[in-house]
Enzyme design. Structure first.
Site, PDB file in Angstrom:
ATOM      1  N   GLU A   1       0.615 -12.599  -3.609  1.00  0.00           N
ATOM      2  CA  GLU A   1       0.457 -11.316  -2.922  1.00  0.00           C
ATOM      3  C   GLU A   1      -1.021 -11.035  -2.697  1.00  0.00           C
ATOM      4  O   GLU A   1      -1.880 -11.502  -3.438  1.00  0.00           O
ATOM      5  CB  GLU A   1       1.108 -10.194  -3.741  1.00  0.00           C
ATOM      6  CG  GLU A   1       0.611 -10.050  -5.185  1.00  0.00           C
ATOM      7  CD  GLU A   1      -0.631  -9.198  -5.334  1.00  0.00           C
ATOM      8  OE1 GLU A   1      -0.984  -8.521  -4.354  1.00  0.00           O
ATOM      9  OE2 GLU A   1      -1.243  -9.224  -6.408  1.00  0.00           O
TER      10      GLU A   1
ATOM     11  N   CYS B   1      -7.099  -6.201 -11.064  1.00  0.00           N
ATOM     12  CA  CYS B   1      -7.068  -7.538 -10.462  1.00  0.00           C
ATOM     13  C   CYS B   1      -8.395  -8.275 -10.588  1.00  0.00           C
ATOM     14  O   CYS B   1      -8.476  -9.285 -11.295  1.00  0.00           O
ATOM     15  CB  CYS B   1      -6.658  -7.439  -8.994  1.00  0.00           C
ATOM     16  SG  CYS B   1      -4.933  -6.976  -8.749  1.00  0.00           S
TER      17      CYS B   1
ATOM     18  N   LYS C   1      -9.864  -9.092 -14.341  1.00  0.00           N
ATOM     19  CA  LYS C   1      -9.039 -10.004 -15.148  1.00  0.00           C
ATOM     20  C   LYS C   1      -8.865 -11.354 -14.467  1.00  0.00           C
ATOM     21  O   LYS C   1      -8.799 -12.392 -15.129  1.00  0.00           O
ATOM     22  CB  LYS C   1      -7.676  -9.391 -15.451  1.00  0.00           C
ATOM     23  CG  LYS C   1      -6.643  -9.465 -14.344  1.00  0.00           C
ATOM     24  CD  LYS C   1      -5.278  -9.013 -14.802  1.00  0.00           C
ATOM     25  CE  LYS C   1      -4.241  -9.105 -13.670  1.00  0.00           C
ATOM     26  NZ  LYS C   1      -3.930 -10.489 -13.297  1.00  0.00           N
TER      27      LYS C   1
ATOM     28  N   LEU D   1      -2.149  -7.573  -1.956  1.00  0.00           N
ATOM     29  CA  LEU D   1      -2.069  -6.129  -1.740  1.00  0.00           C
ATOM     30  C   LEU D   1      -3.375  -5.435  -2.112  1.00  0.00           C
ATOM     31  O   LEU D   1      -4.016  -5.772  -3.099  1.00  0.00           O
ATOM     32  CB  LEU D   1      -0.943  -5.530  -2.583  1.00  0.00           C
ATOM     33  CG  LEU D   1       0.465  -6.093  -2.388  1.00  0.00           C
ATOM     34  CD1 LEU D   1       1.462  -5.236  -3.163  1.00  0.00           C
ATOM     35  CD2 LEU D   1       0.835  -6.148  -0.919  1.00  0.00           C
ATOM     36  N   ARG D   2      -3.712  -4.430  -1.314  1.00  0.00           N
ATOM     37  CA  ARG D   2      -4.813  -3.539  -1.648  1.00  0.00           C
ATOM     38  C   ARG D   2      -4.214  -2.220  -2.107  1.00  0.00           C
ATOM     39  O   ARG D   2      -3.402  -1.624  -1.392  1.00  0.00           O
ATOM     40  CB  ARG D   2      -5.700  -3.293  -0.429  1.00  0.00           C
ATOM     41  CG  ARG D   2      -6.375  -4.529   0.151  1.00  0.00           C
ATOM     42  CD  ARG D   2      -6.969  -4.214   1.510  1.00  0.00           C
ATOM     43  NE  ARG D   2      -5.935  -3.828   2.459  1.00  0.00           N
ATOM     44  CZ  ARG D   2      -6.160  -3.159   3.583  1.00  0.00           C
ATOM     45  NH1 ARG D   2      -7.389  -2.749   3.881  1.00  0.00           N
ATOM     46  NH2 ARG D   2      -5.176  -2.870   4.397  1.00  0.00           N
TER      47      ARG D   2
END
Length: 446
Positions: free
Chosen positions: A158, A270, A273, A160-161
């Site tokens: 994915e 995101c 990590k 995604l923002r």
């Protein structure tokens, strides 16, 4: 909308899973979201989310009402029903380390495989995982699948923002799929047929590349942010305008202007990590020098938080104990309630621990921040936050804060001192109005 016949399940109904399930229903599929948390399932069934994402609650309610979307805790419900099963559980940073915790991915995959009785089904990983995970899970699927059941696995990362997750799922800028055969790729083309009709770029590749694409993208974005912040450390010392510098190099289409905003740095669930997990994984592969630069990227980012605190001390002549400081913005970015590894929360906590009386206001993040750091003072409006403040610190660029002008705070603050840690306000206008005004990346004259 084209007629679709595939049944889709999404395992894990957190941020990624809930978004993906709702968007698959919007595309016309019948969808079941599965989670082990009955309270979460009950809330989602009512269209209520435990997090903030614009447009998603409305989309969930729309398709719960339409009958195309439902939620359950019973994995067996999808075993004989689903054609495509997306794994969308979290991969947090392992406690006490820097690697990715794959406990939830492994548990979800194992439970799902054992429940599937419909031959020809496809399991699709969407979670961000260390390279090599998909190949291992493919073998697990083949070893643990029910006798006589034809079952396969693919990987579909994915991108995604937060704040734009619905748009990014329905209208992605690219689709990446890692498969081991043409049949699995054809099934995923069926799932994403509407996006392909719009000429969305389609990248078909192997497991390893599909896994690396997501972490490579995040590592590159983190690098751009820390790159401009490294130059901000220079301009803070010698002078110069870091925003103009970013504009100038951004005109080069090999570089681009996005993610070159100097300030307090990146955070969230995101980028931090993922770059740490990538370093850990390549070290396991004996390639620790290949990604050693990411350690400095991480360190530059963390130094920006210390710089924001240092600016606060400078504006208060190093006398911070007992001073009321208003911190505007506590989420790691606007249009989100996510405070994981948030620069704003870190700065607020550091100021509090140094003895300041810290009052925090964020349009969406107060509740989550209070769970992580309850000792700060949380208020429900900007006016309450800045009332009698001796210093205002802007750490998240919400539109409400970007629109601030000196007259808005006139008569509210106790002293005209401001640290713009995101470089979003016109410094000259504030200084002309009598404010002692500091920005990160700009030399502070005092």
């Amino acid at each position: 909308m084209r007629r679709v016949t595939l049944n889709i399940s999404v395992i894990g109904t957190g941020y990624l899973g809930a978004t993906h399930a709702a968007c698959m229903a919007e595309l016309g599929f019948d969808v079941i979201g599965v989670d082990v948390d009955p309270e979460k399932i009950d809330s989602l069934s009512r269209g209520e989310l435990p997090f903030h994402e614009p447009g998603l609650p409305e989309l969930i309610r729309k398709h719960v009402d339409s009958g195309r979307l439902r939620f359950t805790t019973d994995m067996s419900e999808v075993g004989a029903w689903g054609d495509v099963h997306f794994i969308a559980v979290g991969t947090p940073q392992v406690k006490g380390g820097t690697g990715a915790d794959l406990t939830y991915v492994d548990a979800a995959t194992t439970s799902l495989v054992r429940s599937i009785t419909k031959s020809g089904a496809l399991i699709v990983g969407k979670s961000t995982v260390p390279v090599g995970t998909a190949a291992r899970l493919y073998d697990l699927v083949q070893e643990q699948k029910n006798p006589g059941v034809d079952l396969s696995l693919a990987w579909n990362p994915e991108f995604l923002r937060e704040g734009f997750a619905v748009e990014d799922t329905l209208r992605p800028d690219r689709l990446v799929v890692g498969t081991r055969n043409e049949t699995d790729e054809a099934r995923l083309r069926e799932v994403y047929a509407e996006a392909l009709d719009r000429q969305t770029p389609w990248v078909s590749t192997d497991f390893e590349t599909a896994e690396l694409v997501k972490v490579a993208a995040n590592a590159f974005l983190a690098t751009k942010i820390s790159f401009i912040n490294a130059f901000a450390e220079v301009t803070e010392t010698v002078g110069g305008n870091i925003t103009t510098l970013a504009d100038a190099i951004g005109f080069d289409d090999r570089i681009g202007r996005k993610f070159l905003n100097a300030g307090v740095g990146f955070g969230g669930g995101c980028l931090p990590k993922d770059i740490r997990a990538l370093q850990t994984r390549v070290a396991e592969l004996g390639l620790d020098h290949s990604m050693k630069f990411l350690d400095e990227i991480d360190q530059i980012n963390l130094r920006r938080r210390k710089k924001a605190v240092a600016r606060a001390f400078e504006l208060l002549d190093q006398d911070i104990v007992g001073k009321k400081i208003a911190v505007l913005g506590i989420t790691f970015k606007p249009l989100s309630d996510d405070v994981r590894d948030s620069p704003g929360l870190d700065v607020a906590a550091r100021l509090f621990n140094a003895g300041a009386d810290v009052t925090v206001y964020d349009p969406e993040g107060n509740k989550n921040a209070a769970k992580r750091y309850p000792r700060l003072g949380y208020v429900d409006s900007l006016v309450e936050a800045v009332k009698d403040a001796e210093l205002v610190v802007l750490t998240t660029e919400w539109s409400e804060f970007k629109a601030l002008r000196p007259a808005d705070l006139e008569g509210l603050v106790a002293a005209k001192r401001f640290v713009d840690a995101r470089n979003v306000l016109p410094a000259g206008e504030w200084e002309a109005a009598g404010w002692t005004f500091a920005q990160l990346g700009r030399k502070f004259e005092g």
